[in-house]
Design a protein around this motif. Structure first.
Motif, PDB file in Angstrom:
ATOM      1  N   CYS A   1       0.762   3.046   6.268  1.00 46.34           N
ATOM      2  CA  CYS A   1       0.118   1.749   6.122  1.00 46.34           C
ATOM      3  C   CYS A   1       1.132   0.744   5.590  1.00 46.34           C
ATOM      4  CB  CYS A   1      -1.061   1.869   5.155  1.00 46.34           C
ATOM      5  SG  CYS A   1      -1.918   0.320   4.895  1.00 46.34           S
TER       6      CYS A   1
ATOM      7  N   ALA B   1       0.081   4.230   0.987  1.00 49.51           N
ATOM      8  CA  ALA B   1      -0.153   5.153   2.098  1.00 49.51           C
ATOM      9  C   ALA B   1       1.037   5.091   3.046  1.00 49.51           C
ATOM     10  CB  ALA B   1      -1.442   4.782   2.811  1.00 49.51           C
TER      11      ALA B   1
ATOM     12  N   CYS C   1       0.836  -1.192   0.000  1.00 50.38           N
ATOM     13  CA  CYS C   1       0.000   0.000   0.000  1.00 50.38           C
ATOM     14  C   CYS C   1       0.876   1.249   0.000  1.00 50.38           C
ATOM     15  CB  CYS C   1      -0.901  -0.031   1.229  1.00 50.38           C
ATOM     16  SG  CYS C   1      -1.978   1.391   1.370  1.00 50.38           S
TER      17      CYS C   1
ATOM     18  N   CYS D   1      -7.426   3.836   2.690  1.00 48.21           N
ATOM     19  CA  CYS D   1      -6.171   4.498   2.333  1.00 48.21           C
ATOM     20  C   CYS D   1      -6.322   5.346   1.067  1.00 48.21           C
ATOM     21  CB  CYS D   1      -5.070   3.466   2.147  1.00 48.21           C
ATOM     22  SG  CYS D   1      -4.564   2.735   3.706  1.00 48.21           S
TER      23      CYS D   1
ATOM     24  N   CYS E   1      -4.251  -0.481  -0.368  1.00 47.73           N
ATOM     25  CA  CYS E   1      -4.869  -1.723   0.066  1.00 47.73           C
ATOM     26  C   CYS E   1      -6.376  -1.631  -0.080  1.00 47.73           C
ATOM     27  CB  CYS E   1      -4.482  -2.034   1.513  1.00 47.73           C
ATOM     28  SG  CYS E   1      -4.965  -0.758   2.693  1.00 47.73           S
TER      29      CYS E   1
HETATM   30 ZN   LIG Z   1      -3.324   0.879   3.126  1.00 44.69          ZN
END
Ligand SMILES: [Zn+2]
Length: 61
Positions: free
Chosen positions: A25, A22, A20, A46, A41
């Motif tokens: 994350c 982010a 991911c 996100c 994800c």
């Molecule tokens: Zn994420």
């Protein structure tokens, strides 16, 4: 749990496993979208957060 992880890293779609984007994350996800351009994800969590963050940084004075 362990079995699903093994399946994730050993099946033929391994090339589409991504992390991911982010920054806060660490989740991995399986990008099975047609364009393989998925970045998060989850678009609902996100994806949304990062879009809002990008929008805010673009509109800084
Ligand atoms: Zn994420």
């Amino acid at each position: 749990m362990a079995e699903s992880l093994v399946g994730l890293v050993t099946n033929d779609k391994f090339e589409f496993v991504r992390q991911c984007e982010a920054h806060d994350c660490v989740l991995l996800f399986h990008d099975l979208s047609k364009s393989h351009l998925r970045r998060w994800c989850s678009m609902a969590t996100c994806g949304n957060r990062m879009k809002v963050a990008a929008f805010r940084s673009r509109n800084k004075p």
